[in-house]
Design an enzyme around this catalytic site. Structure first.
Site, PDB file in Angstrom:
ATOM      1  CG  ASP A  28      -3.233  14.701  -2.990  1.00  0.00           C
ATOM      2  OD1 ASP A  28      -3.613  13.527  -2.808  1.00  0.00           O
ATOM      3  OD2 ASP A  28      -2.799  15.114  -4.079  1.00  0.00           O
ATOM      4  CB  SER A  81      -2.884  11.963  -6.681  1.00  0.00           C
ATOM      5  OG  SER A  81      -3.082  11.745  -5.305  1.00  0.00           O
ATOM      6  CG  ASP A 171      -3.513   1.062  -3.408  1.00  0.00           C
ATOM      7  OD1 ASP A 171      -3.669   2.119  -2.764  1.00  0.00           O
ATOM      8  OD2 ASP A 171      -2.676   0.945  -4.317  1.00  0.00           O
ATOM      9  NE  ARG A 286      -1.053   6.191  -8.948  1.00  0.00           N
ATOM     10  CZ  ARG A 286      -1.550   6.478  -7.759  1.00  0.00           C
ATOM     11  NH1 ARG A 286      -2.650   5.900  -7.358  1.00  0.00           N
ATOM     12  NH2 ARG A 286      -0.947   7.327  -6.967  1.00  0.00           N
ATOM     13  CE  LYS A 361       0.017  13.317  -3.312  1.00  0.00           C
ATOM     14  NZ  LYS A 361      -0.760  12.187  -3.857  1.00  0.00           N
ATOM     15  CG  ASP A 430      -2.869  11.124  -0.670  1.00  0.00           C
ATOM     16  OD1 ASP A 430      -3.748  10.281  -0.426  1.00  0.00           O
ATOM     17  OD2 ASP A 430      -2.000  10.960  -1.542  1.00  0.00           O
ATOM     18  CG  HIS A 434      -1.159   6.883   1.330  1.00  0.00           C
ATOM     19  ND1 HIS A 434      -2.143   5.961   1.049  1.00  0.00           N
ATOM     20  CD2 HIS A 434      -1.154   7.747   0.285  1.00  0.00           C
ATOM     21  CE1 HIS A 434      -2.701   6.255  -0.112  1.00  0.00           C
ATOM     22  NE2 HIS A 434      -2.120   7.341  -0.600  1.00  0.00           N
ATOM     23  CG  ASP A 471      -6.274  14.493  -4.964  1.00  0.00           C
ATOM     24  OD1 ASP A 471      -6.678  14.500  -3.779  1.00  0.00           O
ATOM     25  OD2 ASP A 471      -5.126  14.136  -5.271  1.00  0.00           O
ATOM     26  CG  HIS A 472      -7.676  10.871  -3.823  1.00  0.00           C
ATOM     27  ND1 HIS A 472      -7.217  10.584  -2.548  1.00  0.00           N
ATOM     28  CD2 HIS A 472      -6.575  11.214  -4.535  1.00  0.00           C
ATOM     29  CE1 HIS A 472      -5.905  10.738  -2.504  1.00  0.00           C
ATOM     30  NE2 HIS A 472      -5.486  11.131  -3.698  1.00  0.00           N
ATOM     31  CG  HIS A 501      -6.408   7.063  -2.391  1.00  0.00           C
ATOM     32  ND1 HIS A 501      -5.997   7.220  -3.692  1.00  0.00           N
ATOM     33  CD2 HIS A 501      -5.390   7.554  -1.634  1.00  0.00           C
ATOM     34  CE1 HIS A 501      -4.806   7.783  -3.732  1.00  0.00           C
ATOM     35  NE2 HIS A 501      -4.410   7.984  -2.488  1.00  0.00           N
TER      36      HIS A 501
END
Length: 559
Positions: A28, A81, A171, A286, A361, A430, A434, A471-472, A501
């Site tokens: 991730d 994700s 973000d 989301r 996750k 991930d 963050h 996934d990113h 991300h």
């Protein structure tokens, strides 16, 4: 398609055998970018992932994990994700979150649906409350959508509107919350000129107020509940812009972790607690960070914290956040209908499946992978294992997280010979990425690599095949950059950390003793993305993917 019979029958692949154990490993937040000191992945000791990259070029490549490749509106939209695992599992690209909302707002369809009509019933006598993330990050919500919804609701009879604003800084750039709040206040002032009583009622930082996920820390939701519903918070202000500016001056604070506040009138009374007869809309599109609040708003037998007062409200989400739980029951925009996922096809064709991750996750390798659907397709053929995540600490405190435990459970599943596919998500790069803690993220990437090593060693033992991807992006770029790509500095000359991300592509690697010598990545799919991965691992199981799936990334060359 029915759930039984020939409809689910997959054709055998003409050149690839069945019966090999296939490990599908998702790292991730593991993107690919130029090595530099702010690329935690390149700095970290990751011998296993390095060896895959330096191995045969026909067994390693990059794929797209953002924008249109995962159903998001523009190429400027970072992957995340949820949409990433939807694409990985579904094998096709579905219009996602923001795009669905954009279409519904543009056409006005959002106002014709059952969800809007349900909240509209309260406009005559009650207040419309809008709760969500106020930024243009485009991952959980978008400010322009909130402004359109405010305007649309006012035009359709909302006389009294209150916004409960969560600040971002995750973000988007930290500090940008002030500008977003000024924009919102501007629009609310225009509505007031038109005779609508529209104001901000409360606020707080997204990681400290309301937006927890996977039931990691209910205190986060409770702080939001206290401010939004009860009108209680440690800080009172008359003006929301001033509230953010003042609270940002507190030590160790940021937009993400802003303390909860309520807006009060001249008598010190909160201007907008949620009361009986009111309507509430959570405007994030989301799902993952709205589910917990949705439960608190909707469930009668709720026991995660003392709600003190449970107002009788009409509540709708921007979308339905959990299709299996039917949560919330009412929503403004219908979800993408993700049917015929790879997971269901493989199970219906006898492929015994093991899925595992830790709490943060776990939903990604199960719910999102299976097309936003909870539960098993066939309990006899599937086992899903959730390893509890650390709670009550930020992830940089223990950057190894549960990578080792996930790998151990997966290794045991492989060596048990009970499963044909194991799929895992290793979250470290991930979740620690963050936090913006570069040193901890470097450690996190090493832990993820150690986890991959253990799983690949087990695949080696059983003569199986592996497919490793992500996934990113996230951990591969930990610094904000200017247009030239140079690190941005703050006024004190320190680098500005990037916690979000990225738009970078992600690697995909295949290998293992069970992989036929003639299998290689095709060279005619340069723009391949996450949705191409499903057809690829279906091939590795010896099947052809359904004809409407995105094409496989591999071909078999006769030696």
């Amino acid at each position: 398609m029915g759930s039984s019979g020939d409809a689910w029958k997959l054709k055998d692949h003409p050149k690839l055998p069945k019966g090999k154990t296939v490990a599908v490993i998702v790292l991730d937040g593991w993107g690919e970018a130029k090595p530099n000191e702010y690329n935690a992945i390149s700095v970290a000791e990751t011998p296993v992932m390095d060896s895959l990259k330096q191995g045969a070029p026909e067994h390693w490549r990059l794929i797209k994990a953002h924008g249109n490749a995962v159903g998001l509106p523009t190429e400027d939209d970072m992957g995340n994700s949820e949409v990433g695992h939807n694409a990985l599992g579904a094998g096709r690209i579905f219009a996602q979150g923001a795009k669905l909302v954009d279409l519904a707002l543009a056409s006005g369809k959002i106002y014709d649906g059952e969800g809007f009509k349900y909240v509209q019933e309260c406009f005559e006598k009650g207040t419309l409350h809008l709760i969500g993330l106020v930024s243009d990050g485009g991952v959980h919500s978008r400010l322009d959508q909130l402004l359109l919804l405010l305007k649309g609701a006012a035009e359709r009879g909302a006389k009294r509107i209150r916004v409960h604003a969560l600040t971002d800084g995750r973000d988007v750039l930290d500090g940008s919350s002030v500008g977003f709040m000024e924009t919102l206040e501007n629009d609310l002032a225009k509505l007031r000129e038109q005779g609508v009583d529209a104001r901000v009622a409360s606020g707080g930082g997204r990681m400290y107020v309301t937006m927890d996920r996977y039931e990691n820390d209910w205190d986060v939701v409770k702080r939001g509940w206290d401010a939004q519903v009860l009108g209680e918070a440690p800080h009172h202000f008359k003006d929301p812009v001033e509230a953010i500016k003042k609270l940002r001056q507190e030590p160790n604070t940021s937009d993400q972790y802003l303390a909860p506040f309520v807006i009060v009138d001249d008598n010190g009374k909160p201007v907008g607690p949620i009361l009986d007869g009111d309507a509430v809309v959570t405007f994030n599109f989301r799902a993952d960070r709205m589910v917990m609040l949705a439960k608190a708003l909707e469930y009668e037998d709720f026991d995660k914290f003392d709600r003190v007062r449970v107002p009788k409200i009409h509540y709708a989400g921007m979308l339905q956040y959990d299709g299996e739980l039917k949560l919330p029951n009412k929503y403004l925009v219908s979800p993408p209908e993700i049917d015929r996922t790879s997971g269901e096809y493989l199970v219906r064709n006898g492929v015994r499946t093991f899925a595992c991750s830790e709490t943060v996750k776990f939903g990604h390798v199960t719910f999102f992978w299976n097309g936003n659907r909870s539960g098993y397709f066939d309990e006899k053929l599937e086992e899903y294992v959730e390893i509890p995540s650390d709670s009550g600490i930020t992830f940089n405190v223990k950057p190894k997280m549960k990578a080792l435990e996930i790998a151990e459970r997966t290794r045991d599943a492989i060596l048990s010979h009970k499963f044909d596919q194991v799929r895992v998500n290793i979250p470290n790069s991930d979740m620690v990425g963050h936090t913006g803690d570069i040193k901890a993220t470097i450690e996190a990437c090493k832990a993820a690599d150690d986890g991959v090593k253990m799983i690949l060693e087990a695949i080696e033992q059983v003569g199986g095949i592996f497919l490793v991807t992500a996934d990113h992006g996230n951990a591969e770029d930990m610094v904000k950059r200017n247009k030239k790509g140079e690190p941005l500095l703050d006024k004190n000359g320190n680098i500005q950390i990037l916690t979000s991300h990225t738009l970078e592509p992600v690697p995909i690697a295949i290998g293992g003793p069970g992989l036929l010598p003639g299998v290689r990545f095709r060279t005619d799919l340069p723009t391949g993305g996450l949705a191409n991965v499903a057809a690829t691992f279906m091939n590795l199981h010896g099947f052809e993917a359904p004809s409407d799936y995105e094409p496989t990334l591999i071909e078999v060359v006769d030696n």
